[in-house]
Design an enzyme around this catalytic site. Sequence first.
Site, PDB file in Angstrom:
ATOM      1  CD  GLN A   1      -2.919   2.843   6.928  1.00 34.69           C
ATOM      2  OE1 GLN A   1      -3.124   3.249   7.878  1.00 34.69           O
ATOM      3  NE2 GLN A   1      -3.908   2.524   5.464  1.00 34.69           N
TER       4      GLN A   1
ATOM      5  CG  ASN B   1      -2.982  12.031   2.639  1.00 36.12           C
ATOM      6  OD1 ASN B   1      -2.332  10.873   1.937  1.00 36.12           O
ATOM      7  ND2 ASN B   1      -2.052  12.005   4.000  1.00 36.12           N
ATOM      8  CE  LYS B   2      -5.134   5.395   4.349  1.00 37.23           C
ATOM      9  NZ  LYS B   2      -6.248   4.699   3.658  1.00 37.23           N
TER      10      LYS B   2
ATOM     11  CG  ASP C   1      -2.923   7.972  -1.021  1.00 35.94           C
ATOM     12  OD1 ASP C   1      -3.486   8.799   0.297  1.00 35.94           O
ATOM     13  OD2 ASP C   1      -2.657   6.779  -1.167  1.00 35.94           O
TER      14      ASP C   1
ATOM     15  NE  ARG D   1       0.146   1.496   3.632  1.00 44.73           N
ATOM     16  CZ  ARG D   1       1.747   2.603   3.782  1.00 44.73           C
ATOM     17  NH1 ARG D   1       2.394   1.958   4.115  1.00 44.73           N
ATOM     18  NH2 ARG D   1       0.667   3.451   4.141  1.00 44.73           N
ATOM     19  N   GLY D   2       0.504   2.251  -0.215  1.00 45.11           N
ATOM     20  CA  GLY D   2       0.982   3.454   0.154  1.00 45.11           C
ATOM     21  C   GLY D   2       1.243   3.909  -1.755  1.00 45.11           C
ATOM     22  CB  ALA D   3       0.459   6.877  -3.987  1.00 45.01           C
TER      23      ALA D   3
ATOM     24  NE  ARG E   1      -6.040   0.866  -1.481  1.00 44.51           N
ATOM     25  CZ  ARG E   1      -5.417   1.604  -0.839  1.00 44.51           C
ATOM     26  NH1 ARG E   1      -4.269   1.261  -0.688  1.00 44.51           N
ATOM     27  NH2 ARG E   1      -5.996   2.446   0.605  1.00 44.51           N
TER      28      ARG E   1
HETATM   29  O1  MRU Z   1      -4.178   2.934   2.417  1.00 43.41           O
HETATM   30  P1  MRU Z   1      -3.505   3.185   2.075  1.00 43.41           P
HETATM   31  O2  MRU Z   1      -2.282   2.665   3.502  1.00 43.41           O
HETATM   32  O3  MRU Z   1      -2.178   2.589   0.699  1.00 43.41           O
HETATM   33  O4  MRU Z   1      -2.842   4.604   2.393  1.00 43.41           O
HETATM   34  C1  MRU Z   1      -1.361   5.487   1.788  1.00 43.41           C
HETATM   35  C2  MRU Z   1      -1.175   6.982   2.665  1.00 43.41           C
HETATM   36  O5  MRU Z   1      -3.129   7.686   2.420  1.00 43.41           O
HETATM   37  C3  MRU Z   1      -0.459   7.788   1.793  1.00 43.41           C
HETATM   38  O6  MRU Z   1      -0.189   8.839   2.865  1.00 43.41           O
HETATM   39  C4  MRU Z   1      -0.585   7.896   0.621  1.00 43.41           C
HETATM   40  O7  MRU Z   1      -0.003   6.856  -0.012  1.00 43.41           O
HETATM   41  C5  MRU Z   1       1.199   8.901   0.634  1.00 43.41           C
HETATM   42  S1  MRU Z   1       2.759   7.199   1.097  1.00 43.41           S
HETATM   43  C6  MRU Z   1       4.385   8.041  -0.135  1.00 43.41           C
END
Ligand code: MRU
Length: 339
Positions: free
Chosen positions: A177, A228-229, A218, A47-49, A81
């Site tokens: 996370q 973002n999250k 994201d 996970r993470g963009a 996703r």
């Molecule tokens: O649901 P996730 O864990 O994929 O969400 C991740 C985030 O929201 C991060 O802040 C974002 O992807 C940036 S990662 C450098």
Amino acid sequence: MERAVPFRYEGDTFWLLDQRKLPFEEVWVPCRTAAEAAAGIRDMVVRGAPAIGVTAAYGMVLAHLSGEDHAEADRVLRQSRPTAVNLFYALDRMKPHWGRLEATLSEARAVWDEVEQTEQAISRHGAAVLKGQVLTHCNTGPLATGGYGTALGAIVEAYRQGRVTHVWVDETRPYLQGARLTAYELHKAGVPATLITDNMAAYLMGKGQVDAVILGTDRMATNGDFANKIGTYGLAVLCHYHGIPFYPALPLSSVDPRLSSGKDIPIEERSALEVTTVRGVAIAPEGFPAAHPAFDVTPHHLITGIVTEHGVLYPPFDESLPQALARSAGRQASVADGR
Ligand code: MRU
């Protein structure tokens, strides 16, 4: 600094470190088809963009190696996703190379290399605007990207330079996370940090114990609105009220050039079970309804500066962002031409 690595490519296999099990167990999951890579993204093994983007790029390598239909592989990966635009950015980059193994492999490697290079610059530019005690949300370190990290890269660099002294880590309900991954990465990096639940930020800000907030992105629209999250928007509002600088950090590949505002960013809705249970243990009456938007959109007027590989951008963002995107496109064209 010891860096976590979320994936590795070996022979015909793309291995994913199972982030659902961290920090308690280190389990590696093999992906040998694009469908398996897509499942890894969908099920949050990775996970993470930026990390999602790299995994999708290698997913197309796997499609070639396993003889899957490329259009179908691309479709399945695109559906894994919805919110992080890096997924679509990486797949768009792979498309011209379909059917040629060497070109596919080298483009996937280039997508990964770009993560490393942009994050070195993001860490440097971000570090320059941070000092004292910073607060961060979700996880934006090496596990989320495959490189140095975006916001977390900047925090670690600022600590190394003696600018940042302490980090407040939002646990980031409901997927945790922050508690599971950011705490793990900051501990590995030796940065002094304290875990807080998400509802403690206002209290700490009110006491003057937060000098800046920096977090990831994201998907950003060209006016600076960004997804973002879940919980990011609330932090931005709190910063505005308390006069605390608020910075999203991102590679320009997280900007969606087709969106001029954040209102059209698709927001992932995840299972209510992730809210009503924690690691399989129920924390609410069985069957009780729960909402789970996984991201929120922060309006651009709450942003102090946008930390990118091209430096920190300041308002008006609908001018500074398109200018940075144009500079970045110019630089990529010169590299491609060998200039
Ligand atoms: O649901 P996730 O864990 O994929 O969400 C991740 C985030 O929201 C991060 O802040 C974002 O992807 C940036 S990662 C450098």
